[in-house]
Structure formats: structure tokens, C-alpha cells
Design a protein around this motif. Sequence first.
Motif, PDB file in Angstrom:
ATOM      1  N   HIS A 112       0.450  -0.974  -0.234  1.00 39.96           N
ATOM      2  CA  HIS A 112      -0.311  -0.042   0.286  1.00 39.96           C
ATOM      3  C   HIS A 112       1.089   1.221  -0.176  1.00 39.96           C
ATOM      4  O   HIS A 112       1.930   1.377  -0.266  1.00 39.96           O
ATOM      5  N   SER A 115       0.672   3.671   2.177  1.00 43.83           N
ATOM      6  CA  SER A 115       1.232   3.909   3.723  1.00 43.83           C
ATOM      7  C   SER A 115       2.188   3.848   4.134  1.00 43.83           C
ATOM      8  O   SER A 115       2.286   5.144   5.112  1.00 43.83           O
ATOM      9  N   ARG A 169       0.478  -7.105  -4.522  1.00 45.22           N
ATOM     10  CA  ARG A 169      -0.679  -8.083  -3.827  1.00 45.22           C
ATOM     11  C   ARG A 169      -0.213  -8.777  -4.491  1.00 45.22           C
ATOM     12  O   ARG A 169       0.135  -8.681  -6.097  1.00 45.22           O
ATOM     13  N   GLN A 229      -2.763   3.391  -5.212  1.00 43.31           N
ATOM     14  CA  GLN A 229      -3.437   3.857  -4.872  1.00 43.31           C
ATOM     15  C   GLN A 229      -3.322   5.090  -4.974  1.00 43.31           C
ATOM     16  O   GLN A 229      -2.244   6.000  -5.186  1.00 43.31           O
ATOM     17  N   GLU A 266      -2.698   7.358  -1.288  1.00 38.97           N
ATOM     18  CA  GLU A 266      -2.653   7.842   0.281  1.00 38.97           C
ATOM     19  C   GLU A 266      -3.366   9.646   0.797  1.00 38.97           C
ATOM     20  O   GLU A 266      -2.671  10.061  -0.472  1.00 38.97           O
ATOM     21  N   PHE A 271      -3.209   0.686  11.905  1.00 35.06           N
ATOM     22  CA  PHE A 271      -2.965   1.878  12.120  1.00 35.06           C
ATOM     23  C   PHE A 271      -3.684   3.229  11.968  1.00 35.06           C
ATOM     24  O   PHE A 271      -3.172   4.993  12.151  1.00 35.06           O
ATOM     25  N   GLY A 311     -10.171   2.881   2.422  1.00 33.91           N
ATOM     26  CA  GLY A 311     -10.171   2.971   4.283  1.00 33.91           C
ATOM     27  C   GLY A 311      -9.641   3.988   4.893  1.00 33.91           C
ATOM     28  O   GLY A 311      -8.884   5.041   3.961  1.00 33.91           O
ATOM     29  N   ALA A 312      -9.944   4.406   5.888  1.00 36.36           N
ATOM     30  CA  ALA A 312      -9.610   5.548   6.166  1.00 36.36           C
ATOM     31  C   ALA A 312      -9.756   5.882   7.429  1.00 36.36           C
ATOM     32  O   ALA A 312     -10.595   4.990   8.440  1.00 36.36           O
ATOM     33  N   PHE A 341      -6.042   8.331   4.570  1.00 36.64           N
ATOM     34  CA  PHE A 341      -7.127   7.476   3.545  1.00 36.64           C
ATOM     35  C   PHE A 341      -6.594   6.757   2.908  1.00 36.64           C
ATOM     36  O   PHE A 341      -5.683   8.008   2.193  1.00 36.64           O
ATOM     37  N   GLY A 342      -6.545   5.559   2.307  1.00 37.25           N
ATOM     38  CA  GLY A 342      -6.236   5.709   0.894  1.00 37.25           C
ATOM     39  C   GLY A 342      -7.144   4.130   0.123  1.00 37.25           C
ATOM     40  O   GLY A 342      -8.153   3.992   0.396  1.00 37.25           O
TER      41      GLY A 342
END
Length: 335
Positions: free
Chosen positions: A168, A170, A194, A208, A210, A255, A280-281, A304-305
Amino acid sequence: MTDTLKKIQEVAQKDLENLRSLAELEIARVRHLGRSSELSQFLRTLKDKTEDQRRELGQLANNVRQELESAFSQLKERLDDVAYSALEKLDVTAPAGRPRHGHIHPLTQAQEDSNAIFASMGFRIVEGPEVETEWTNFDALNTPADHPARGMQDTFWLKGMQYVMRTHTSPMQVRFMQAHQPPYRIIVPGRVYRNEATDGTHEFQFHQIEGLMVARKGESAPSLANLKGVMEHFYQRFFRDEHIKIRFNASFFPFVEPGVEVYIQGSSGKLKGRWIEVAGAGMVHQNVFENVGYVRGEMQGFAFGMALERIAMLKYKIDDIRLFQGSDLRFLKQF
Ligand code: PHE
């Protein structure tokens, strides 16, 4: 001797009849009149002859040469004419052919659109490495050793097991926080990896976006409500749909705390009438702040991502993620 000259003339004349282009003509001219032509060689033998022979044969040889030269130049004129009239058929008033323009890939387009929208909200665009350490990709992000994403099944480990193809974007949160003091807001676009079997909605390599916004704790520190506002503004502009609504569902990412899944619903196309998960966030976990060297409890912010492919597919109504990397021109030409 005159037989030799006759032969030379005949052969050259015969050759002339078969010439069809200026290029062929030039080759033949060198062959029959050039320095190593039979005619030149013949002329060179004259110096060994008696004076009478020299005069007589020289005269004959020069006649042959002149005749050949004039035959060549006549033919050249004719071929020049042919070449010229071919040129004349070029209609300079005809409309020009349309030049074929390339264009940027739909994913790049979506990426640039996204960057521009976040930049207009004051976010700085930064990029990070695609090969990450185990620590930045997992540990510093509060992701325990037994987390499923760390397994061989989910992750591409590099030799020695200390480096991974980032799963990711992140980890760039970690790198940026280590090198900067809040307040800041950043966007990290980039490729992630992945270990997945590919199908219509999964690729082993995708992109992604981020986001991270952090400030010292206090009245103006970024809150979950601010996150919602940023998300709403982004998706409304990205999809050009001011009716897009945002919904947070409680979720878990190591996280962030609390963690949420971001859902959107719009007024047209694929977004009409249903809630679709797009990101996601959550609020950055205090463990993460501590891991990067901040004092626990002093900072506050959200992260967020989201997958670029996912929002591009929704926007452009693409139903198979594999099309992005497939290089199929029938697909690419539609954008
Ligand atoms: N990195 C998470 C993922 O890849 C997404 C995410 C980013 C979640 C930031 C919360 C905060 O699934």
C-alpha cells in the motif's frame, strides 16, 4: 580492333533499352563510360600502337563514346520527364491526412485529475519508493507480525525477507512523518503490489492514492468530520457529480483508530442508487505517531487510502480491471 569497338557499342546500346529509372541509368553510364569501362580500357591500349593506328582507332573510339554519351543524355531527359510528371500528379490542394495523435492513458488521466483536485485543497503531492522495508510497510504502521497481509500469500517479499514490494502507499505516511513536523497535508499516488490471482476486479499490481493530514492537537487539528468534508469534495469533483453523498462504516486498519470504510452514492452511472466502497480511512493511530518519533498524544490527523483503478473504473464505466494494463488499442482508443 574495330570489332571490339562495335561489340562495346552494341552491348551498351542493348543495355540502354532496358533502363527504367534514373538510378539504373546512372549505374549503366558508369559501367559503359566510366573509368573502368571497356571503352576506357580500349582507349588506354592506344598508347602502345603506331601513330597511324592511334589516329584511326582513336577517331573511331571517340565516335563511339560521343554516340553513347548522347544516347545516355537523351534517355536521361526522357526519364527526367517521367519522374517529373509523376511528381505533377501530386495534388498539393488535396486535404492533408489527419495526423494520428496519441493521448494519455485513462489511469494517468484519473491520476492527474485527482492530483489537481487535492492540490486545490492545499495538499502537497509526494511520492515514495515501491520497494519498502518491512518496518515502514508494516511495523511502523502498527501492523503486527501475525497480520495476514504480511504472509507470503499477500505480499511479494524480496530476498532476505527484509524488503517488500509495498502493499500500500501508507508506508509513505511513515517516511513523511519522520522527516517533517506537522502541520501538513500530503497526497501519495503510486503503484502497489499484492500477491493475488488476477480476475476482473483484482490485479497483483495496481495504484493507490494515499492522503495524510496532521496537525498539533487543538481546535483546528484535522478531525473525522474534516476527513468527511475532504472526501465529499474530492468525490464530487472527481465524478463531476455534486449530489455525491458520503457514508462512513466502522472498520479496522491497524494504523488508524477509529477506522472507517468510505462509501459513496451518486446520482448517475454506476454510482446511482447504491453505496459503493471507495476507500479506507481513519484517524492516525497514536502508536504510529510514536513510532515515527512524535510525542504520544501531541498530534492529531486523518489518513485515507483508495485504489485509483477502482474510482477510474466507476468514472469511465470499465468493468474489468485487467483492461488497464492490457495494451488493447480497442480499449485505449475509447478515451
Ligand atoms: N492502506 C490501506 C489499504 O491498503 C488503506 C488505508 C489507508 C486505510 C489509510 C486507512 C488509512 O487497504
